[in-house]
Design an enzyme around this catalytic site. Structure first.
Site, PDB file in Angstrom:
ATOM      1  CG  HIS A 101      -1.717  -1.040   1.604  1.00 50.05           C
ATOM      2  ND1 HIS A 101      -1.277  -2.160   2.236  1.00 50.05           N
ATOM      3  CD2 HIS A 101      -3.051  -1.213   1.427  1.00 50.05           C
ATOM      4  CE1 HIS A 101      -2.287  -3.000   2.420  1.00 50.05           C
ATOM      5  NE2 HIS A 101      -3.379  -2.445   1.936  1.00 50.05           N
ATOM      6  CG  ASP A 104       1.859  -0.955   3.324  1.00 51.25           C
ATOM      7  OD1 ASP A 104       1.105  -0.585   4.229  1.00 51.25           O
ATOM      8  OD2 ASP A 104       1.540  -1.794   2.455  1.00 51.25           O
ATOM      9  CD  GLU A 232      -7.556  -8.590  -0.627  1.00 52.69           C
ATOM     10  OE1 GLU A 232      -6.599  -8.025  -1.188  1.00 52.69           O
ATOM     11  OE2 GLU A 232      -7.576  -8.828   0.587  1.00 52.69           O
ATOM     12  CD  GLU A 268      -7.014 -11.735   2.987  1.00 56.79           C
ATOM     13  OE1 GLU A 268      -6.509 -10.818   2.321  1.00 56.79           O
ATOM     14  OE2 GLU A 268      -7.205 -11.644   4.213  1.00 56.79           O
ATOM     15  CG  HIS A 271     -10.890 -11.350   2.736  1.00 62.68           C
ATOM     16  ND1 HIS A 271     -10.530 -10.315   1.913  1.00 62.68           N
ATOM     17  CD2 HIS A 271     -10.221 -11.154   3.892  1.00 62.68           C
ATOM     18  CE1 HIS A 271      -9.665  -9.531   2.539  1.00 62.68           C
ATOM     19  NE2 HIS A 271      -9.461 -10.020   3.748  1.00 62.68           N
ATOM     20  CG  ASP A 338      -3.179  -9.699   3.391  1.00 63.73           C
ATOM     21  OD1 ASP A 338      -2.605  -9.234   4.390  1.00 63.73           O
ATOM     22  OD2 ASP A 338      -4.193  -9.175   2.873  1.00 63.73           O
TER      23      ASP A 338
HETATM   24  C1  XLS Z   1      -7.667  -6.688   4.561  1.00 64.80           C
HETATM   25  C2  XLS Z   1      -7.123  -6.940   3.234  1.00 64.80           C
HETATM   26  C3  XLS Z   1      -5.970  -6.042   2.832  1.00 64.80           C
HETATM   27  C4  XLS Z   1      -5.791  -6.088   1.350  1.00 64.80           C
HETATM   28  C5  XLS Z   1      -4.995  -4.957   0.779  1.00 64.80           C
HETATM   29  O1  XLS Z   1      -8.419  -7.477   5.093  1.00 64.80           O
HETATM   30  O2  XLS Z   1      -6.785  -8.285   3.154  1.00 64.80           O
HETATM   31  O3  XLS Z   1      -4.812  -6.389   3.511  1.00 64.80           O
HETATM   32  O4  XLS Z   1      -5.192  -7.284   0.945  1.00 64.80           O
HETATM   33  O5  XLS Z   1      -5.535  -3.723   1.052  1.00 64.80           O
HETATM   34 NI    NI Z   2      -5.730  -9.161   1.582  1.00 66.04          NI
HETATM   35 NI    NI Z   3      -7.710  -9.558   4.738  1.00 61.67          NI
END
Ligand code: XLS
Ligand code: NI
Ligand code: NI
Length: 438
Positions: A101, A104, A232, A268, A271, A338
């Site tokens: 990001h 970061d 995402e 992810e 998620h 991640d």
């Molecule tokens: C948060 C997300 C974040 C994304 C990037 O839950 O996983 O880390 O991957 O913004």
């Molecule tokens: Ni993520």
């Molecule tokens: Ni996440």
């Protein structure tokens, strides 16, 4: 450049019998699997935020891990030390990609012009470090959720000024992604959602998110970004309702607003499980829609209802993931960890061992998924299971020529249909166990 992780060697592959915690047991980059080296099947990436920034702060306590890398936090000297640490880390593990990001990379200034100047400086430095290595950016993104101005989201915010600020951050993050050779650009809808409908115009907010994405695509393409944009998906956290709930929802959104040609999914694991799906489910939904782009490789905890971002250790899940990836013909993106160390794992050894765990888990997943494909029994079962559609009335249905009247007439002449055949679930589960552990 002085070495930062002085007690950590370049991590070797030592094989399944090794007891050395600082060695790969299964990730053997040059080993050929289904005609390709493991390293090509598994483009691993380091997540800048977890690995180089986060020290374990949670709601109840401050950092346990020291990520200062010998410099004062909040300074450009610290930002550079993170670059040095990151490159040494990736090189010692043989990782070829990183994800970031904007915030970061450098401490955010009051004025975005100053933040951008800092970003230029740090990415010049990253480019210098990239030279002579095979390390590149996997994807970049803008953090549009941490700063209080984004309390109501970025594209979904009620404030046009905040919306413009988000646009400025996206513009810059896209430029940086191009500068660093990024394969993709991610939109994780951090706070693109709502807490209560009592104060929310849902339709307007979604249209505004789409407008922002359209502008990003137009600008990205105009500066030579040829990679994929990614959504995402995540169902909740931080907002109660997130608009990009899961892959199916995000794909529907992209199609509705004509963004589907430029976007794919970054799925992810944690998620997907928060959305009440398996990781594998969201991968499959993406793949059958031609939108499986990249993966945030982590793992949730089924006892906890939030994004725990653990390093993946579940070989069964990794196998199912790699099965989907292999069947889809691989990823145009990669596998971004991640993921973060558990708070009591605060040492430098823990940082490396976490990545070794994740990389070994996916290497095993790859080997086992390849074995399942080569074995062929799962595929064969599917073929048999749907075989009533390969001839006769079934083939006619698939050809699209059948009418409802015709099918009804067929059914009336048939009497009661036979049961559809056993699902064979237990047999198939046993085959998976056999190939995992046999
Ligand atoms: C948060 C997300 C974040 C994304 C990037 O839950 O996983 O880390 O991957 O913004
Ligand atoms: Ni993520
Ligand atoms: Ni996440």
């Amino acid at each position: 450049m002085a070495e930062i992780f002085t007690n950590i060697p370049v991590i070797p592959y030592e094989g399944a019998k090794s007891k050395n915690p600082l060695a790969f047991k299964f990730y053997n980059p040059d080993q050929i699997v289904l005609g390709k080296p493991m390293s090509e099947h598994l483009p691993f990436a380091m997540a800048w935020w977890h690995n180089l920034c986060a020290g374990g702060t949670d709601m109840f306590g401050r950092d346990t891990a020291d990520k200062s890398f010998g410099q004062e936090k909040g300074t450009m000297a610290h930002a550079k030390a993170k670059v040095d640490a990151g490159f040494e880390f990736m090189q010692k593990l043989g990782i070829r990609y990183f994800c970031f990001h904007d915030v970061d990379l450098v401490p955010e200034a009051e004025d975005i012009k100053e933040t951008n100047r800092r970003l230029d400086e740090i990415t010049d430095y990253i480019l210098e470090k990239m030279e002579g290595t095979d390390i590149k950016c996997l994807w970049g993104t803008a953090n549009m959720f941490s700063n209080p101005r984004f309390m109501n989201g970025a594209g979904s915010t009620n404030s046009a000024d905040v919306y413009c600020f988000a646009a400025a951050q996206i513009k810059k993050a896209l430029e940086l992604t191009v500068k660093l050779g990024g394969r993709g650009y991610v939109f994780w809808g951090g706070r693109e959602g709502y807490e209560t409908l009592l104060n929310t115009d849902m339709k307007f907010e979604q249209e505004n998110i789409a407008r922002l994405m359209k502008m990003a695509v137009a600008y990205g393409r105009s500066i030579g970004f040829t990679g994929d944009f990614y959504i995402e998906p995540k169902p909740k956290e931080p907002m109660k309702h997130q608009y990009d709930f899961d892959a199916a929802t995000a794909i529907g959104f992209l199609r509705q607003y004509g963004l589907d040609k430029d976007f794919k999914m970054n799925i992810e694991a944690n998620h997907a499980t928060l959305a009440g799906h398996t990781f594998r489910h969201d991968l499959r939904v993406s793949a059958i829609n031609g939108m499986l782009g990249s993966i945030d490789a982590n793992q949730g905890d089924y006892l906890l209802g939030w994004d725990t971002d653990e390093f993946p250790f579940d070989v069964y899940e990794a196998t199912m993931c790699m099965y989907e990836v292999l069947k889809a013909g691989g990823l145009t993106g990669g596998f971004n960890f991640d993921a973060k160390n558990r708070r009591p794992s605060y040492t430098v050894e823990d940082m490396f061992e976490a990545y070794i765990l994740g990389m070994d888990t996916f290497a095993l997943g790859l080997l086992k998924a390849a074995a399942l494909i080569e074995d062929g029994r799962l595929d064969e079962n599917i073929k048999v299971r749907y075989s009533s559609y390969s001839s006769g009335i079934g083939a006619k249905i698939v050809s699209g020529e059948a009418t409802l009247e015709e099918l009804a007439a067929y059914a009336e002449n048939m009497g009661a249909p036979e049961l559809p055949g056993s699902g064979r679930q237990e047999r198939l589960e046993a085959i998976v166990n056999q190939l995992l552990f046999g």
